[in-house]
Motif scaffolding. Structure first.
Motif, PDB file in Angstrom:
ATOM      1  N   LEU A 142     -87.237  71.415  52.532  1.00 40.10           N
ATOM      2  CA  LEU A 142     -86.933  70.015  52.225  1.00 40.10           C
ATOM      3  C   LEU A 142     -86.267  69.898  50.866  1.00 40.10           C
ATOM      4  CD1 LEU A 142     -87.194  67.005  53.010  1.00 40.10           C
ATOM      5  CD2 LEU A 142     -89.409  67.000  51.835  1.00 40.10           C
ATOM      6  N   SER A 143     -86.729  70.679  49.915  1.00 42.69           N
ATOM      7  CA  SER A 143     -86.157  70.649  48.563  1.00 42.69           C
ATOM      8  C   SER A 143     -84.678  71.029  48.598  1.00 42.69           C
ATOM      9  CB  SER A 143     -86.921  71.613  47.659  1.00 42.69           C
ATOM     10  OG  SER A 143     -88.296  71.302  47.651  1.00 42.69           O
ATOM     11  N   ALA A 144     -84.355  72.073  49.351  1.00 44.97           N
ATOM     12  CA  ALA A 144     -82.959  72.502  49.470  1.00 44.97           C
ATOM     13  C   ALA A 144     -82.111  71.442  50.171  1.00 44.97           C
ATOM     14  CB  ALA A 144     -82.892  73.822  50.237  1.00 44.97           C
ATOM     15  N   LEU A 145     -82.654  70.830  51.206  1.00 46.28           N
ATOM     16  CA  LEU A 145     -81.909  69.824  51.960  1.00 46.28           C
ATOM     17  C   LEU A 145     -81.628  68.583  51.119  1.00 46.28           C
ATOM     18  CD1 LEU A 145     -83.851  70.186  55.340  1.00 46.28           C
ATOM     19  CD2 LEU A 145     -81.493  70.902  54.912  1.00 46.28           C
ATOM     20  N   VAL A 146     -82.618  68.145  50.369  1.00 46.72           N
ATOM     21  CA  VAL A 146     -82.429  66.962  49.511  1.00 46.72           C
ATOM     22  C   VAL A 146     -81.391  67.256  48.436  1.00 46.72           C
ATOM     23  CG1 VAL A 146     -83.551  65.441  47.823  1.00 46.72           C
ATOM     24  CG2 VAL A 146     -84.727  66.015  49.953  1.00 46.72           C
ATOM     25  N   ALA A 147     -81.525  68.416  47.785  1.00 46.77           N
ATOM     26  CA  ALA A 147     -80.587  68.777  46.717  1.00 46.77           C
ATOM     27  C   ALA A 147     -79.162  68.927  47.252  1.00 46.77           C
ATOM     28  CB  ALA A 147     -81.043  70.069  46.045  1.00 46.77           C
ATOM     29  N   ALA A 148     -79.029  69.527  48.442  1.00 43.88           N
ATOM     30  CA  ALA A 148     -77.705  69.711  49.038  1.00 43.88           C
ATOM     31  C   ALA A 148     -77.096  68.371  49.454  1.00 43.88           C
ATOM     32  CB  ALA A 148     -77.790  70.638  50.245  1.00 43.88           C
ATOM     33  N   PHE A 149     -77.929  67.444  49.907  1.00 43.45           N
ATOM     34  CA  PHE A 149     -77.440  66.116  50.293  1.00 43.45           C
ATOM     35  C   PHE A 149     -76.855  65.384  49.087  1.00 43.45           C
ATOM     36  CE2 PHE A 149     -78.029  61.544  50.882  1.00 43.45           C
ATOM     37  CZ  PHE A 149     -77.395  61.353  52.098  1.00 43.45           C
ATOM     38  N   VAL A 150     -77.491  65.543  47.932  1.00 46.24           N
ATOM     39  CA  VAL A 150     -77.067  64.839  46.719  1.00 46.24           C
ATOM     40  C   VAL A 150     -75.810  65.465  46.108  1.00 46.24           C
ATOM     41  CG1 VAL A 150     -77.749  64.280  44.335  1.00 46.24           C
ATOM     42  CG2 VAL A 150     -79.388  63.988  46.213  1.00 46.24           C
ATOM     43  N   ASN A 181     -86.116  74.339  60.557  1.00 43.82           N
ATOM     44  CA  ASN A 181     -86.968  73.804  59.491  1.00 43.82           C
ATOM     45  C   ASN A 181     -87.091  72.290  59.598  1.00 43.82           C
ATOM     46  OD1 ASN A 181     -85.241  76.221  58.299  1.00 43.82           O
ATOM     47  ND2 ASN A 181     -87.252  76.284  57.308  1.00 43.82           N
ATOM     48  N   ILE A 182     -85.983  71.640  59.916  1.00 44.71           N
ATOM     49  CA  ILE A 182     -85.983  70.177  60.045  1.00 44.71           C
ATOM     50  C   ILE A 182     -86.905  69.748  61.181  1.00 44.71           C
ATOM     51  CG2 ILE A 182     -84.555  68.168  60.628  1.00 44.71           C
ATOM     52  CD1 ILE A 182     -82.219  69.646  59.172  1.00 44.71           C
ATOM     53  N   ARG A 183     -86.843  70.490  62.297  1.00 42.98           N
ATOM     54  CA  ARG A 183     -87.732  70.159  63.421  1.00 42.98           C
ATOM     55  C   ARG A 183     -89.200  70.349  63.032  1.00 42.98           C
ATOM     56  NH1 ARG A 183     -83.383  72.218  66.618  1.00 42.98           N
ATOM     57  NH2 ARG A 183     -84.129  74.365  66.482  1.00 42.98           N
ATOM     58  N   ARG A 184     -89.486  71.423  62.279  1.00 42.28           N
ATOM     59  CA  ARG A 184     -90.865  71.644  61.841  1.00 42.28           C
ATOM     60  C   ARG A 184     -91.315  70.595  60.827  1.00 42.28           C
ATOM     61  NH1 ARG A 184     -89.297  77.250  62.040  1.00 42.28           N
ATOM     62  NH2 ARG A 184     -88.955  77.266  59.787  1.00 42.28           N
ATOM     63  N   LEU A 185     -90.410  70.162  59.969  1.00 40.97           N
ATOM     64  CA  LEU A 185     -90.743  69.092  59.021  1.00 40.97           C
ATOM     65  C   LEU A 185     -91.091  67.806  59.774  1.00 40.97           C
ATOM     66  CD1 LEU A 185     -87.982  69.711  56.316  1.00 40.97           C
ATOM     67  CD2 LEU A 185     -90.449  69.765  55.892  1.00 40.97           C
ATOM     68  N   GLY A 188     -94.420  68.190  61.302  1.00 42.27           N
ATOM     69  CA  GLY A 188     -95.521  68.414  60.365  1.00 42.27           C
ATOM     70  C   GLY A 188     -96.058  69.838  60.387  1.00 42.27           C
ATOM     71  N   THR A 189     -95.238  70.782  60.881  1.00 41.31           N
ATOM     72  CA  THR A 189     -95.699  72.177  60.999  1.00 41.31           C
ATOM     73  C   THR A 189     -94.983  73.127  60.047  1.00 41.31           C
ATOM     74  OG1 THR A 189     -94.134  72.554  62.811  1.00 41.31           O
ATOM     75  CG2 THR A 189     -96.385  71.897  63.409  1.00 41.31           C
ATOM     76  N   GLU A 190     -94.122  72.600  59.202  1.00 42.59           N
ATOM     77  CA  GLU A 190     -93.405  73.444  58.249  1.00 42.59           C
ATOM     78  C   GLU A 190     -94.375  73.980  57.191  1.00 42.59           C
ATOM     79  OE1 GLU A 190     -89.481  74.678  56.435  1.00 42.59           O
ATOM     80  OE2 GLU A 190     -90.735  74.926  58.205  1.00 42.59           O
ATOM     81  N   GLY A 191     -94.232  75.276  56.873  1.00 43.94           N
ATOM     82  CA  GLY A 191     -95.103  75.874  55.876  1.00 43.94           C
ATOM     83  C   GLY A 191     -94.796  75.373  54.477  1.00 43.94           C
ATOM     84  N   ARG A 192     -95.842  75.160  53.697  1.00 42.60           N
ATOM     85  CA  ARG A 192     -95.661  74.697  52.330  1.00 42.60           C
ATOM     86  C   ARG A 192     -95.606  75.879  51.352  1.00 42.60           C
ATOM     87  NH1 ARG A 192     -96.826  69.089  51.461  1.00 42.60           N
ATOM     88  NH2 ARG A 192     -97.660  68.090  53.324  1.00 42.60           N
TER      89      ARG A 192
END
Length: 196
Positions: A142-150, A181-185, A188-192
């Motif tokens: 999620l961190s990578a996706l948010v940063a890449a979106f911005v 990863n998006i599907r797991r997010l 709610g099954t994506e590893g933290r």
């Protein structure tokens, strides 16, 4: 700048990008085949699953620097357009390396690396957003996706429309490579980060 050199810049970028540092370093260290561990990915996150933090850090640095070096070399000899084509080549090389039957990594480190070479303040912003999102969510993907979106928005805002257009393409590719990863997010099954 001749069209021929632009093609060379892209190919040089691709060859740099296709160096699978995670696979090379883990083989040299004598760990099991990286593709048989965890996600099977060749990037730093999966290298970390071997329990070798030093190898993971070296993979992250190698995967980033191969993008930076490709961009700097192409930019030095061919200017801005060559640098951007080398960036695209390096990113595609990491995602689809010819040596591994076009089965590569997800591209986050190389994304940062080409960003450093093209406009380093945007790479700083990417990393700060990644860290802030990781601290609050503990999701690496999620961190990578948010940063890449911005990132393309940041580049456009600071007057780099050509770079913004390039990073729209790279961001879309990065999102596509993170589709699982998006599907797991969503499920709610994506590893933290830090979770066993």
């Amino acid at each position: 700048m001749s069209d021929a050199f632009l093609i060379v810049a892209f190919l040089v970028g691709y060859l740099f990008g296709s160096i699978p540092f995670g696979l090379v370093l883990t083989k040299l260290a004598g760990t099991q085949d990286l593709r048989s561990i965890g996600s099977g990915n060749i990037g730093a996150t999966n290298v970390l699953r071997t329990g070798r933090k030093g190898l993971a850090a070296a993979t992250l640095i190698g995967d980033a620097l191969k993008g930076t070096v490709a961009v700097i070399i192409a930019g030095y000899y061919g200017g801005a357009n060559a640098a951007m084509l080398a960036a695209l080549g390096a990113f595609l090389g990491h995602l689809f390396p010819v040596w591994l039957k076009f089965q590569g990594g997800k591209g986050v480190a190389t994304y940062i690396g080409v960003l450093i070479g093209l406009f380093w303040p945007a790479a700083v912003i990417f990393c700060l957003i990644w860290l802030a999102t990781a601290f609050t969510s503990r999701y690496s993907s999620l961190s990578a996706l948010v940063a890449a979106f911005v990132t393309p928005l940041f580049l456009w805002w600071f007057g780099h429309p050509a770079l913004a257009s390039l990073f729209v393409v790279l961001t879309l590719l990065l999102f596509w490579k993170h589709s699982e990863n998006i599907r797991r997010l969503q499920a709610g099954t994506e590893g933290r980060i830090g979770a066993k």
